[in-house]
Design a protein around this motif. Structure first.
Motif, short mmCIF file in Angstrom:
data_model
loop_
_atom_site.label_atom_id
_atom_site.label_comp_id
_atom_site.label_asym_id
_atom_site.label_seq_id
_atom_site.Cartn_x
_atom_site.Cartn_y
_atom_site.Cartn_z
N UNK A 1 41.34 42.27 42.35
CA UNK A 1 40.25 41.81 43.22
C UNK A 1 40.74 40.58 44.00
N UNK A 2 40.61 40.64 45.32
CA UNK A 2 41.12 39.55 46.15
C UNK A 2 40.02 39.01 47.06
N UNK B 1 41.63 33.69 46.30
CA UNK B 1 41.50 34.03 44.88
C UNK B 1 42.14 35.38 44.60
N UNK B 2 42.90 35.44 43.50
CA UNK B 2 43.54 36.69 43.08
C UNK B 2 43.13 36.95 41.64
N UNK B 3 42.47 38.06 41.39
CA UNK B 3 42.09 38.42 40.03
C UNK B 3 42.72 39.76 39.69
N UNK B 4 43.55 39.78 38.68
CA UNK B 4 44.16 41.04 38.26
C UNK B 4 43.65 41.37 36.86
N UNK B 5 43.01 42.51 36.72
CA UNK B 5 42.47 42.90 35.41
C UNK B 5 43.18 44.14 34.90
N UNK B 6 43.68 44.04 33.66
CA UNK B 6 44.22 45.23 33.00
C UNK B 6 43.13 45.76 32.09
N UNK B 7 42.79 47.02 32.29
CA UNK B 7 41.72 47.61 31.50
C UNK B 7 42.33 48.65 30.57
N UNK B 8 42.18 48.42 29.29
CA UNK B 8 42.75 49.33 28.29
C UNK B 8 41.94 50.61 28.21
N UNK B 9 42.48 51.62 27.53
CA UNK B 9 41.76 52.89 27.43
C UNK B 9 40.54 52.72 26.52
N UNK B 10 39.56 53.55 26.77
CA UNK B 10 38.28 53.43 26.07
C UNK B 10 38.42 53.89 24.62
N UNK B 11 37.95 53.07 23.68
CA UNK B 11 37.97 53.46 22.27
C UNK B 11 36.62 53.15 21.66
N UNK B 12 35.98 54.16 21.12
CA UNK B 12 34.66 54.02 20.49
C UNK B 12 33.69 53.28 21.42
#
Lengths: 310, 252
Positions: free
Chosen positions: B128-129, B148-159
């Motif tokens: 997101x910039x 502004x620089x926002x980098x999000x790593x989103x892990x795989x969905x678990x439960x």
């Protein structure tokens, strides 16, 4: 030196030693106040070539020390000497006009290695010295009051051999205050240079000043303040003592006025400019309704209206 | 690399690009690390088709072209430029729309872009910039910019939950220039990290948005304190203001 020196970009070819030295000098000369040793350590590690590093340091340190008005303790502990082109006799020898001594300086270690009395040719005539020392006395009082870590010196820059009334001469006032607080990730410096032109014909003193303030804060980031201002004033030429009083009063007044304008700039930027960039809360005064992304078309229309109406 | 990063912490923020170029030429073998760890002021390009601006970064670059989040097209045109999967592209379209509204509410202007890519193992990365330039409204020669620089790593969905790791950088520059007070420039950048595991029931976008909003609020506060607080403290310790002197030296 041109600013393009570091711009070698993504060229894959090997850099020559000359190019490496230029890059090293570029980094060293941009070190914030009090940080050249840290920058030097990094540059040395990056270069991995001590000969190139030594050449770059030999070139960059003297210029940095003069630009930053670095002050060094005299070996006999009689005071501090300011490294400035006004006191520079040759690359490694600097005049301390207050004690009438010449210090040999190790630019890279930032220490004085030797001290000798100045020769008559290196010192101003008795007539200009009277003005110079009178101003030095008054100025030292002001600097010790205003700057907890401040040092100052007054140099004769023109008309060193003027023997009495009837000719023009120039003095330069240098004030340097630096604070290093690396354990708090903060360093800063206040530097002012005032040139005084004594005109015999018009019986006045033309005063021009340049003040530079820098501060660096680098805990989890890199934030720098950088300011520069030119100031002008003048006073009538009187006896050395009266001239000293009036010159010092002018400098005191100008510098405290500038200090107030710095405070004002902080307020203006914080109140106006910073708020213009990003608000603390949205125009709606509530946090953004991420939950309602379905109802977004409504919000969007509202936002558009608000954006148009500002 | 350590020396290079320490150096970047000390160079004037206005010279970041020059400094990075110098480092790249000294350390060609570390160019990937350098490019990913040194943040440069954001550049903007015009999507001619939609007449909308978008922000350029490493996440929408392929060769020398940059992909617009509005049209999904590379400029300059690229025959086989990589694009996100349909699923990611749909999320990207939605994120860009929502984020534009968010940006307008907080920034009242500026440009924003969101880029989303799948990562390994069903996880993805979203960038997101926001870029905002501002000029003082009171006739003062004041210039400001916020990147502004926002980098999000989103892990795989678990439960029903996913792990979010956010890295944010804000670069700020504020300048005034006038006869009376001369040139005054405050600039620099700060970088922060935030990790959370959140239920995905409301969707990734809601979670990412909330994290970014919280982070931006925190960054804005620290900038206020850091930019205005710490450097001003330093100036006041160099030359204590009159009231402090008077307290120390009564009647002298």
């Amino acid at each position: 030196m041109s600013d393009d020196d570091g711009g070698a970009g993504e060229q894959q070819q090997q850099l020559s030693d000359g190019q490496k030295r230029e890059i090293a000098v570029w980094f060293l000369s941009r070190a914030p106040a009090g940080e050249i040793h840290y920058v030097a350590k990094d540059v040395r590690a990056l270069l991995g070539d001590d000969a190139v590093y030594e050449a770059a340091a030999a070139e960059a340190y003297p210029e940095y020390n003069k630009a930053q008005l670095v002050s060094l303790g005299l070996p006999d502990r009689s005071g501090d000497i300011i490294i400035t082109s006004y006191g520079e006799l040759d690359k490694n020898n600097y005049l301390d006009p207050r004690t009438g001594q010449v210090a040999t300086v190790d630019h890279i270690k930032q220490t004085c290695t030797n001290l000798r009395p100045a020769t008559d040719e290196e010192l101003p005539s008795a007539y200009t010295e009277e003005f110079r020392s009178a101003i030095d006395v008054e100025l030292s009082k002001y600097v010790s009051e205003a700057y907890p870590k401040g040092v100052c010196a007054v140099y004769c820059t023109k008309g060193k051999d003027v023997e009495g009334p009837g000719a023009d001469f120039c003095l330069a006032v240098v004030i340097s205050a630096a604070r290093r607080s690396p354990q708090n990730f903060c360093n800063g410096s206040w530097r002012s240079i005032w040139t005084l032109e004594f005109s015999d014909e018009f019986q006045y003193v033309d005063i021009k000043g340049k003040i530079q303030v820098g501060a660096h804060y680098f805990e989890e980031g890199n934030v720098q303040l950088d300011t520069i201002v030119d100031r002008k004033d003048s006073t009538v030429l009187q006896s050395p003592e009266d001239t000293a009083l009036s010159v010092t009063n002018i400098i005191r007044h100008q510098e405290s006025e500038y200090f107030s304008s710095l405070e004002e700039s902080y307020l203006n930027l914080s109140d106006a400019t910073f708020k213009d960039l990003r608000r603390k809360l949205p125009v709606t005064r509530t946090l953004f309704p991420w939950q309602n992304t379905k109802a977004l078309s409504l919000t969007r229309d509202l936002a558009k209206e608000l954006a148009l109406g500002k | 690399m350590e020396a290079a990063m320490d150096l970047m912490r000390r160079m004037p923020p206005g010279s970041t690009e020059m400094a990075l170029n110098a480092l790249l030429s000294l350390l060609p073998d570390h160019s990937l690390d350098l490019l990913s760890q040194v943040d440069l002021p954001l550049q903007v390009c015009m999507d001619k088709e939609n007449n909308k601006e978008y922000i350029l970064c490493e996440y929408n670059r392929d060769a020398d072209s940059y992909r617009s989040p509005w049209s999904n097209i590379y400029e300059p045109p690229l025959e086989d430029g990589t694009v996100p999967s349909d699923e990611m592209r749909n999320l990207e379209i939605e994120a860009n729309e929502v984020f534009s509204v968010y940006r307008d509410q907080y920034y009242e202007g500026g440009v924003s872009s969101v880029y989303i890519w799948e990562d390994e193992d069903e996880s993805f990365i979203a960038c997101f910039l926001i870029k905002k330039d501002g000029q003082g409204k009171r006739g003062h020669m004041q210039i400001g910019s916020w990147d502004a620089i926002h980098v999000i790593q989103v892990g795989s969905e678990e439960e029903g939950a996913a792990h979010y790791c956010l890295n944010s950088t804000v670069m700020l520059s504020l300048t005034t220039d006038n006869m009376q007070s001369g040139m005054f420039n405050l600039s620099g950048s700060i970088r922060r990290q935030m990790s959370m595991t959140l239920a995905v029931a409301d969707g990734h976008l809601v979670n990412m948005g909330k994290m970014i909003e919280e982070m931006e609020g925190k960054l804005r506060n620290s900038l206020d304190q850091v930019y205005f607080g710490k450097t001003r403290e330093m100036v006041c310790s160099l030359r204590p203001p009159p009231e402090v002197l008077n307290m120390r030296l009564p009647d002298s």
